[in-house]
Each structure stands twice: as structure tokens, then as C-alpha cells.
Scaffold this active site. Structure first.
Site, mmCIF file in Angstrom:
data_model
loop_
_atom_site.group_PDB
_atom_site.id
_atom_site.type_symbol
_atom_site.label_atom_id
_atom_site.label_comp_id
_atom_site.label_asym_id
_atom_site.label_seq_id
_atom_site.Cartn_x
_atom_site.Cartn_y
_atom_site.Cartn_z
ATOM 1 N N ASN A 417 7.791 -0.264 -6.318
ATOM 2 C CA ASN A 417 7.057 0.063 -5.339
ATOM 3 C C ASN A 417 7.836 -0.419 -3.892
ATOM 4 O OD1 ASN A 417 5.292 0.199 -3.030
ATOM 5 N ND2 ASN A 417 3.561 -0.756 -4.190
ATOM 6 N N ASP A 418 7.991 -1.906 -3.530
ATOM 7 C CA ASP A 418 8.529 -2.215 -2.142
ATOM 8 C C ASP A 418 10.129 -1.846 -2.389
ATOM 9 O OD1 ASP A 418 6.299 -3.153 -1.454
ATOM 10 O OD2 ASP A 418 6.749 -5.222 -2.000
ATOM 11 N N VAL A 419 10.703 -1.641 -3.642
ATOM 12 C CA VAL A 419 12.117 -1.147 -3.552
ATOM 13 C C VAL A 419 12.332 0.244 -3.335
ATOM 14 C CG1 VAL A 419 12.683 -3.146 -4.899
ATOM 15 C CG2 VAL A 419 12.252 -0.764 -5.933
ATOM 16 N N ALA A 458 4.500 -7.282 -1.502
ATOM 17 C CA ALA A 458 4.669 -7.592 -0.133
ATOM 18 C C ALA A 458 3.441 -7.149 0.526
ATOM 19 C CB ALA A 458 5.783 -6.980 0.546
#
Lengths: 491, 117
Positions: A417-419, A458
């Protein structure tokens, strides 16, 4: 308790042979053999770690390091102070009986918590030696303890105790016995800072007066509390940084033991370990776009923090069926797979490899793009994919592959997700702005496999999911992939 | 402060430099094995534990030593075995094509003989 102290002092005397020899003192032949073993062990550790810089030589390296450990153990077994072997043999047998299954049976998905619990074991062993040493050397019979030695022992026990409880808490969070979210209370950082200053003050008292046993015990107890209260407020997603840092502490504790008992192999091995843990924790922080201090004291990484400037309101995601996804993948010329922690949780790495082989059979090319912080520890995805027989030259690091996304037909994002959140590039208000990401959004089409629409660790919305070229494929990663495999086969 | 301590500080600083130089060259794909390996190497405190366990000072001393040896051995054996197992999984593409692409699980390879005890 007072009856126990003489007994403990006995334990301390055991390590007496390690008293730093005066320079120029002549070793007997047996001690010379011991020292030769230690020198050989140090060389093996260095060469072993050097071999770890390449996948081709890495396995030879770890075996060389194991030989080094064997030499150090053999060298120690012949020292004159050892007069009986039943306790040693017992410890070696029990330790091997517990350690061997831990080595052979622990699944690769559980590596993060395995390393955390191993840190607890290692720090416990170092601390016990340190406690015994202190009792021995501060005993009335031993005469005044040099201050440098008191400092080394103090550091050893301080770092050892912090690592024991800190790693236990990290293990609990990673193994999901403890809640992964940050556990905080008001003024936590202040309390922790005060406790740490207190422990250092006690260490100072100990160095000023090495006979002040109360300061030694108070420092050890305080350090145990600090370890736990330092890790509890850190979120589960940030555990890799913490585990790396604790690894560094464990190494430094071994180093301090080496200083205290005048043993160079401990100093060398501990310094290698300390450097490694420290470097890895800094690399991890950088890859998460956070300062080291922010990871440790920010109480971030969970909860509903950090909304980002753009919210998802008014945007809709477009989903697709496994059949459609299979058609896209089956006819793709180039597919880049972006694995994340979701793949590990679903144990889906084997099906991923199966799907990749099918695509290759149909003439497509498959590459894997690995973000430095994908998963729960550095390099975790590489190990999981390697476990599933994905060759390592098919796995690419972020810098190697980012330019290739624009030529890829499909970017297949599995549980990451965040990456892959483009806000890191485009939205200065986003908390992850500036974090290096994989440019999955630049592929011609993006398929995101995800359980649901929850935000990443996050807690940030991901614009990628709403992009025109993105299609969502909801469901458990393993089940969905298995369906995809069947569908691609039938094309 | 005696000359011995000064020499120890030399050893520490130089080993730290060597460590820094080697470890910054380990590629990210090998970072998990690296952590696992350094973890096994830091079980070097077994050296201190062995002496405590073998010197017959008192029963409690021996028990403390026994526990320290046990903890350290868990890390020595477990750490080297799991790192070796992990690295055994890393294969190049060309080697892979021959056998493993049949999907045959290769289990835990070569776990024997790598642990020092």
C-alpha cells in the site's frame, strides 16, 4: 537474598581467567591455543560477513561464520578455569534441542518475531555473564575494581537489560500477542527520557564508586523497565527499525563484555553486530521517509493519524473480476509484481510464483519489484519469494526497476500500500511526501489485490487506488491468486 | 587506564570500521539473512557463559552458567541453521529452470553440519 550473594560471587569468579593480561605477559601453550582459536574465529566472522554481500557466496559465508563460532567455543573449552563439564554439556544439549527446531521449523513469514525473540535470548546470556562478572570483581576478596571495568560492566548490563525487555515487547507485537498499535500515555517521552537519564546517572555513580552495588542493581532494574516502555509506544509497522536497533544494542552489550573481561573476539564480533544493526535501522528509517528520532519517539505507525491533504471523498474505485484480470495478465508482454506484507500474511508467495510461470509460458515477462521496507523487516520479501523458488535475479530493487514500470503492461500489486502511494511524489501535504516509492502507477494498467479498502500502516489514503488505470481485485490474496491461476490456465 | 584498555579500544574502533564497510555493501535483498547472521554471531557471549558454567564455584553459579550457555546455544544453533536454510532458498534463474520449476518443494535444504554443535 544476602545468602545468595556469595553464591553469585562464585559464578563471577568463574570468569576470572579473562582478567586482562598485562601487555608483555607470556601465555602458556594452552592459553596460546585458546587465543589462536579466537583470532581464527574473528577472521572467519569477517570473511563470512564479507561473503554475505553476494547471493552466490552468502551460504559459504554463513558456514564460515559457523566454523568461527565452533573455533571460539573449542578454544574456550580448553581454558584452565573450566574444571567440570556437566553443566556446560547440559546447557549445550538443552540449547541445541531448543535451537535446532527453531532453526528448521520456524516459517519464513515469522522471521521478524524470530529475530526479536533471539535478541532476548542473546541479551539474557550476555546480562547473566555481566552480573556474575560484577559480583566477582566487586567482591571484597577481589580488591578494588578499576573504573574502566565498572564502566564496561555497567554498559553491558544496561544495554543487555534494555534489550531483554525491549525485544520481548517487540516479539509480542510482531507475534500479535500484544496489540500492534502504539500504547501511549501522556508525557511518555518525558518519562522515558527521565528514566534513561536516571539509569545513566546510576551508571555514573557506579563508575565513580565501583563498589556501589545498589547502583548496579537499581540500574539493571531501571533498564528492564526502560526497554519495555521504550518499545510499547512504537507501532507494529515500525518494529523493523526497533528490532534492528535492539540488534545493535545486543552487539554493543557483547562488546562491553569483551572490554570487561579482556576478550577480543567478543569485542570484534560485538562491533560487527553493533555496526550492522545500526546501519540497518538507519536504512529502514530512510526508506520510510522518517527520521530515526521520529520512528523511536513519534508514536506513529498506527491509529488514525495523518489524513493527508487529499481525502477519498467523491472518488470511486473501479474493481474487476478475476476473469478479466486473468485475461489482462495472460496476454501481457511484461508484468511487474509488487509484493507487500499482505502477500506474507496470506502466505501467497507460492501461488504468485505459479502465476508468474503461467504468464511466462504464455510469452510474457515477469519481474518482481521489492521496496526496501516491504514486509516487516528489511529484505523480508526477498526471502519469502526465494522460499517459493523465485530466482533472486528476477527480484529487483527499487532503483533498478523504477524506470521499467512505464514499459510494463501490468503492475500487479499484492498486499502493498504505502510503498506504491503516488502521494509520496506529488502531495507535499502528505506525511509520506518525499518517501521513495515504487512507480507502479506509471504502468499501462495496475491491478491492486487487497482485502478491502482499509488504509495502509501509515493510515494514509492511497490515490493509486482511484487512478484511471487502476483496477481493484478484492479478496484474500491467496484465494484470489489461486483463482487467477485457474483462469490464466484456461485462456 | 592501562595499555590493555587502549588496545581494546583500537580493536573496537577498527572492527567497527571493518563492519561498517562490509555491511554497507550487503545488498537490500540479503538484509534479512544479514540480520539473522549477525544475530547468530552475537551469540559469541557463549564464550563467557561456558567459563561461568564450568568452574565449579557454587551450585547457583553453575545454574546461572548453565542458563547462560543454554540461551547462547539456542542462538548459535538456531541462528546459523535458519540463516543457512534461508540462504539455501536463494537460487539463480538458470539453476531454477532445471528442477525446481516443476513446483517440487525443496524443503529445508542442507541443515546438517552447519551448526557448530
Amino acid at each position: 537474598m544476602s545468602a545468595l550473594l556469595p553464591l553469585l560471587q562464585g559464578a563471577a569468579e568463574a570468569a576470572g581467567e579473562f582478567a586482562p593480561k598485562a601487555v608483555g605477559e607470556v601465555f602458556g601453550p594452552r592459553a596460546l591455543l585458546t587465543q589462536a582459536g579466537y583470532v581464527a574465529a574473528s577472521v572467519c566472522f569477517m570473511l563470512g560477513l564479507k561473503a554475505l554481500t553476494k547471493p552466490e557466496t552468502a551460504r559459504r559465508g554463513i558456514r564460515l561464520a559457523a566454523v568461527g563460532m565452533l573455533l571460539a567455543v573449542l578454544g574456550t573449552l580448553i581454558v584452565a578455569e573450566i574444571v567440570e563439564y556437566q553443566w556446560i554439556l547440559g546447557g549445550l544439549l538443552v540449547g541445541a534441542a531448543i535451537g535446532y527446531p527453531l532453526g528448521t521449523r520456524v516459517p519464513m513469514t515469522a522471521m521478524p518475531q524470530r529475530i526479536a525473540i533471539a535478541l532476548t535470548f542473546g541479551a539474557s546470556a550476555a546480562t547473566m555473564v555481566g552480573v556474575a562478572e560484577y559480583l566477582h570483581r566487586s567482591g571484597a576478596a577481589a580488591g578494588a575494581m578499576p573504573r574502566a571495568q565498572a564502566a564496561a560492566l555497567g554498559f553491558e548490563v544496561l544495554l543487555g537489560c534494555i534489550t531483554i525487555t525491549g525485544s520481548l515487547v517487540a516479539f509480542g507485537k510482531l507475534h500479535e500477542i500484544l496489540p500492534g498499535r502504539p500504547l501511549t500515555f501522556g508525557g511518555q517521552n518525558l518519562v522515558n527520557a527521565a528514566a534513561m537519564l536516571g539509569a545513566l546517572a546510576l551508571l555514573g555513580i557506579l563508575v565513580a564508586d565501583p563498589a556501589a552495588a545498589w547502583a548496579f542493581w537499581a540500574m539493571a532494574a531501571l533498564a528492564l523497565v526502560i526497554g519495555a516502555s521504550f518499545v510499547l509506544p512504537i507501532g507494529g509497522a515500525d518494529m523493523p527499525v526497533v528490532v534492528s536497533l535492539l540488534n545493535s544494542y545486543a552487539g554493543l552489550a557483547a562488546c562491553a563484555t569483551g572490554f570487561a573481561i579482556g576478550n577480543t573476539v567478543l569485542i570484534i564480533a560485538g562491533a560487527l553486530d553493533g555496526a550492522s544493526g545500526f546501519i540497518l535501522s538507519i536504512i529502514m528509517s530512510k526508506a520510510m521517509n522518517r527520521s530515526f528520532a521520529n520512528v523511536l519517539f513519534g508514536a506513529f505507525g498506527g491509529g488514525a493519524a495523518a489524513g493527508g491533504a487529499k481525502s477519498a471523498a467523491g472518488l470511486t474505485v473501479k474493481s474487476l473480476t478475476a476473469e478479466d484480470a486473468a485475461i489482462q495478465l495472460g496476454y501481457a508482454g511484461k508484468v511487474i509484481v509488487v509484493p507487500g506484507y499482505g502477500m506474507a500474511v496470506a502466505q501467497a508467495q507460492h501461488v504468485v510464483r505459479e502465476l508468474a510461470e503461467l504468464i511466462e509460458k504464455k510469452g510474457g515477462e515477469v519481474k518482481y519489484a521489492i521496496h526496501p521496507v516491504a514486509g516487516r523487516m528489511p529484505g523480508h520479501m526477498n526471502v519469502l519469494l526465494a522460499e517459493a523458488n523465485v530466482p533472486y535475479d528476477r527480484m529487483y530493487e527499487m532503483e533498478e526497476i523504477n524506470d521499467e514500470f512505464s514499459t510494463a503492461d501490468v503492475a500487479l500489486v499484492i498486499g502493498a500500500n504505502d510503498v506504491v502511494n503516488p502521494a509520496a511524489r506529488s502531495d507535499p501535504a502528505s506525511p509520506i511526501y518525499g518517501m521513495p516509492i515504487l512507480d507502479a502507477d506509471r504502468a499501462k494498467s495496475v491491478i491492486v489485490m487487497k482485502r478491502g479498502m482499509s488504509a495502509g500502516f501509515a493510515g494514509i489514503e492511497n490515490e493509486l487506488f482511484y487512478a484511471d488505470n487502476t483496477r481493484m481485485l478484492f479478496g484474500d490474496a491467496k484465494q484470489t491468486l489461486t483463482k487467477l491461476v485457474t483462469e490464466v490456465k484456461s485462456i | 587506564m592501562t595499555l590493555t584498555y587502549v588496545l581494546q579500544i583500537y580493536v573496537f574502533v577498527l572492527a567497527g570500521f571493518v563492519g561498517f564497510n562490509i555491511i554497507t555493501r550487503v545488498p537490500p535483498r540479503l538484509h534479512t539473512p544479514l540480520m539473522s547472521a549477525t544475530n547468530a554471531i552475537s551469540a559469541i557471549s557463549i564464550v563467557g557463559a561456558l567459563v561461568v558454567a564450568g568452574s565449579r564455584y557454587s551450585l547457583l553459579a553453575s545454574v546461572l552458567g548453565f542458563l547462560a550457555v543454554t540461551f547462547a546455544t539456542i542462538n548459535v544453533v538456531g541462528g546459523f541453521v535458519i540463516t543457512d536454510r534461508m540462504l539455501g532458498m536463494f537460487k539463480r534463474g538458470d539453476a531454477e529452470k532445471d528442477g525446481a520449476s516443476q513446483g517440487a518443494p525443496h524443503g529445508a535444504p542442507g541443515d546438517n553440519g552447519s551448526a557448530p554443535r
